[in-house]
Design an enzyme around this catalytic site. Structure first.
Site, PDB file in Angstrom:
ATOM      1  N   TYR A 142       0.844  -1.210   0.000  1.00  0.00           N
ATOM      2  CA  TYR A 142       0.000   0.000   0.000  1.00  0.00           C
ATOM      3  C   TYR A 142       0.880   1.262   0.000  1.00  0.00           C
ATOM      4  O   TYR A 142       0.570   2.253  -0.648  1.00  0.00           O
ATOM      5  CB  TYR A 142      -0.932  -0.009   1.210  1.00  0.00           C
ATOM      6  CG  TYR A 142      -1.726   1.270   1.355  1.00  0.00           C
ATOM      7  CD1 TYR A 142      -2.580   1.715   0.344  1.00  0.00           C
ATOM      8  CD2 TYR A 142      -1.610   2.068   2.506  1.00  0.00           C
ATOM      9  CE1 TYR A 142      -3.300   2.898   0.473  1.00  0.00           C
ATOM     10  CE2 TYR A 142      -2.334   3.245   2.644  1.00  0.00           C
ATOM     11  CZ  TYR A 142      -3.166   3.664   1.622  1.00  0.00           C
ATOM     12  OH  TYR A 142      -3.865   4.832   1.753  1.00  0.00           O
ATOM     13  N   ARG A 149       1.387   6.922  -6.712  1.00  0.00           N
ATOM     14  CA  ARG A 149       0.234   7.808  -6.906  1.00  0.00           C
ATOM     15  C   ARG A 149       0.652   9.258  -6.691  1.00  0.00           C
ATOM     16  O   ARG A 149       0.362  10.125  -7.515  1.00  0.00           O
ATOM     17  CB  ARG A 149      -0.895   7.420  -5.949  1.00  0.00           C
ATOM     18  CG  ARG A 149      -2.061   8.406  -5.968  1.00  0.00           C
ATOM     19  CD  ARG A 149      -3.275   7.910  -5.209  1.00  0.00           C
ATOM     20  NE  ARG A 149      -3.039   7.584  -3.804  1.00  0.00           N
ATOM     21  CZ  ARG A 149      -3.989   7.154  -2.962  1.00  0.00           C
ATOM     22  NH1 ARG A 149      -5.240   6.997  -3.394  1.00  0.00           N
ATOM     23  NH2 ARG A 149      -3.711   6.858  -1.712  1.00  0.00           N
ATOM     24  N   TYR A 202      -1.200  12.814   6.818  1.00  0.00           N
ATOM     25  CA  TYR A 202      -0.786  11.755   7.740  1.00  0.00           C
ATOM     26  C   TYR A 202       0.711  11.877   8.021  1.00  0.00           C
ATOM     27  O   TYR A 202       1.499  12.153   7.108  1.00  0.00           O
ATOM     28  CB  TYR A 202      -1.023  10.371   7.108  1.00  0.00           C
ATOM     29  CG  TYR A 202      -2.426   9.807   7.194  1.00  0.00           C
ATOM     30  CD1 TYR A 202      -3.404  10.350   8.012  1.00  0.00           C
ATOM     31  CD2 TYR A 202      -2.755   8.674   6.443  1.00  0.00           C
ATOM     32  CE1 TYR A 202      -4.678   9.793   8.069  1.00  0.00           C
ATOM     33  CE2 TYR A 202      -4.026   8.118   6.491  1.00  0.00           C
ATOM     34  CZ  TYR A 202      -4.989   8.683   7.306  1.00  0.00           C
ATOM     35  OH  TYR A 202      -6.236   8.129   7.363  1.00  0.00           O
ATOM     36  N   ARG A 215     -11.629  12.942   2.030  1.00  0.00           N
ATOM     37  CA  ARG A 215     -12.582  12.087   2.750  1.00  0.00           C
ATOM     38  C   ARG A 215     -13.915  11.973   2.036  1.00  0.00           C
ATOM     39  O   ARG A 215     -14.739  11.122   2.374  1.00  0.00           O
ATOM     40  CB  ARG A 215     -12.789  12.622   4.159  1.00  0.00           C
ATOM     41  CG  ARG A 215     -11.521  12.685   4.993  1.00  0.00           C
ATOM     42  CD  ARG A 215     -10.890  11.317   5.160  1.00  0.00           C
ATOM     43  NE  ARG A 215      -9.717  11.357   6.027  1.00  0.00           N
ATOM     44  CZ  ARG A 215      -8.972  10.287   6.280  1.00  0.00           C
ATOM     45  NH1 ARG A 215      -9.254   9.117   5.738  1.00  0.00           N
ATOM     46  NH2 ARG A 215      -7.926  10.387   7.065  1.00  0.00           N
ATOM     47  N   GLU A 321     -13.859  -1.372   6.050  1.00  0.00           N
ATOM     48  CA  GLU A 321     -13.884  -0.024   5.478  1.00  0.00           C
ATOM     49  C   GLU A 321     -15.218   0.126   4.748  1.00  0.00           C
ATOM     50  O   GLU A 321     -15.700  -0.815   4.122  1.00  0.00           O
ATOM     51  CB  GLU A 321     -12.706   0.134   4.519  1.00  0.00           C
ATOM     52  CG  GLU A 321     -12.577   1.521   3.934  1.00  0.00           C
ATOM     53  CD  GLU A 321     -11.289   1.696   3.139  1.00  0.00           C
ATOM     54  OE1 GLU A 321     -10.193   1.463   3.710  1.00  0.00           O
ATOM     55  OE2 GLU A 321     -11.376   2.043   1.955  1.00  0.00           O
TER      56      GLU A 321
END
Ligand code: 3EB
Length: 333
Positions: A142, A149, A202, A215, A321
């Site tokens: 990830y 990305r 983060y 979000r 999730e």
């Protein structure tokens, strides 16, 4: 123009000619539809069919294409595309693992297509990759994906904070890197969650590069507002809460969705959204947790449309999730 989201276990036979694109979630059977489709190959939980089709319908289809390795369809102000890349086609280099390189390439191609089609605003992205929590090249996969990305956003001169797309990033047992996206000719309004640190902020504990997503997002078509709620988990601040407690994670995830809905209601142009009007996709890490997840969510989200899928979540301590969407008509248009 209007965009409609329909969920069906018999999507292929229900073809109307107005399909922009969609996803087949579950274990695919039969032939693929003619529109761009993202295959999310993962077991459905509690379903009475092996596969569910989630399809975006629009009343103004224009053109289809296949460029940059992306299958896409567009209407006037809206484009849906799917790209699948096999990371084995990308050699490991000193700079990047195969997955990192494939992730970067996929997003660069998406941005090139959107620039060429003059629909530059990425609204919502669905990311799937194999073995998301496995460490290779000394980094969890990830986290490799996040580097690729973010590099693509930077190279294509797109911001990596603030106005970034709503998204999910989910682990499957195998298969290619698969990315589907909706883009438009007007910017979406990004939504953040006041209970959480924005993912793009983060701290480095979660990897060398922050994830590039919001979000949620409010996107606009003439006469219509669409609410996308990104994959939402049991995270408060930047930390996982209720590790090992799947019911606790369910309740915390719903509290987070409620907080994003609150932001949508503060910033949106249509009437208030409520939890029970949303369409949900719920990813459950351990199939054995499904009964508890269903029983915990039922009183919270009632009879809402929910698809449950067994899949991996991007942090090893997250057990589920939840993502969601809704659409409102805008008055006076
Ligand atoms: C989180 O809140 C959980 O990397 O695109 C949720 C939604 C998550 C999207 C992504 C990751 C992504 O950090 C994980």
């Amino acid at each position: 123009m209007n965009l409609q989201f329909v969920s069906s276990s018999s999507v292929v036979s229900r073809e109307t000619g107005s399909e922009l694109g969609g996803a087949l979630v579950g274990v695919p059977t039969g032939s693929a539809p003619a529109w761009p489709v993202q295959r999310v190959v993962a077991p459905l939980l509690g379903a009475n069919a092996p596969v569910v089709g989630e399809t975006w319908l629009t009343d103004q289809l224009m053109t289809s294409g296949h460029s940059e390795g992306i299958a896409w369809r567009r209407s006037n102000g809206l484009l849906y595309g799917v790209i699948e890349l096999d990371e084995h086609d990308f050699p490991a280099t000193e700079k990047a693992s195969p997955l990192q390189a494939a992730s970067e390439e996929a997003y660069r191609r998406i941005f090139r297509l959107l620039d060429a089609e003059q629909l530059p605003y990425l609204w919502r992205v669905w990311n799937y990759l194999a073995e998301i929590n496995v460490e290779t090249y000394a980094l969890e996969r990830y986290r490799q994906f996040n580097i690729g990305r973010q590099d693509a956003f930077l190279e294509c001169r797109r911001g990596t904070t603030g106005n970034v797309p709503a998204a999910c990033a989910i682990g499957l047992a195998g298969g290619p890197l698969s990315i589907a996206f909706l883009a438009g000719d007007t910017p979406a309004v990004p939504l953040e969650n006041p209970r959480q640190v924005s993912a793009y902020n983060y701290p480095a504990d979660y990897g060398p590069r922050s994830p590039t997503f919001s979000r949620g997002a409010l996107a606009y078509l003439p006469g219509q507002e669409i609410l996308f709620i990104s994959g939402t988990a049991s995270i408060v601040g930047h930390q996982t809460v209720f590790p090992g407690d799947v019911a606790g994670q369910c309740r915390e995830s719903v509290a987070n969705i409620q907080a994003v809905i609150g932001e949508a209601n503060r910033l949106g142009r249509s009437g208030p959204y409520s939890l029970t009007e949303l369409s949900f996709r719920v990813y459950v890490r351990h199939a054995g947790d499904f009964p508890v997840v269903r029983e915990t969510l039922l009183p919270l989200i009632g009879n809402a449309e929910i698809v449950y899928v067994q899949a991996d979540i991007c942090r090893h301590d997250l057990l589920l999730e939840i993502e969601a969407m809704a659409s409102h008509l805008l008055e006076g248009s």
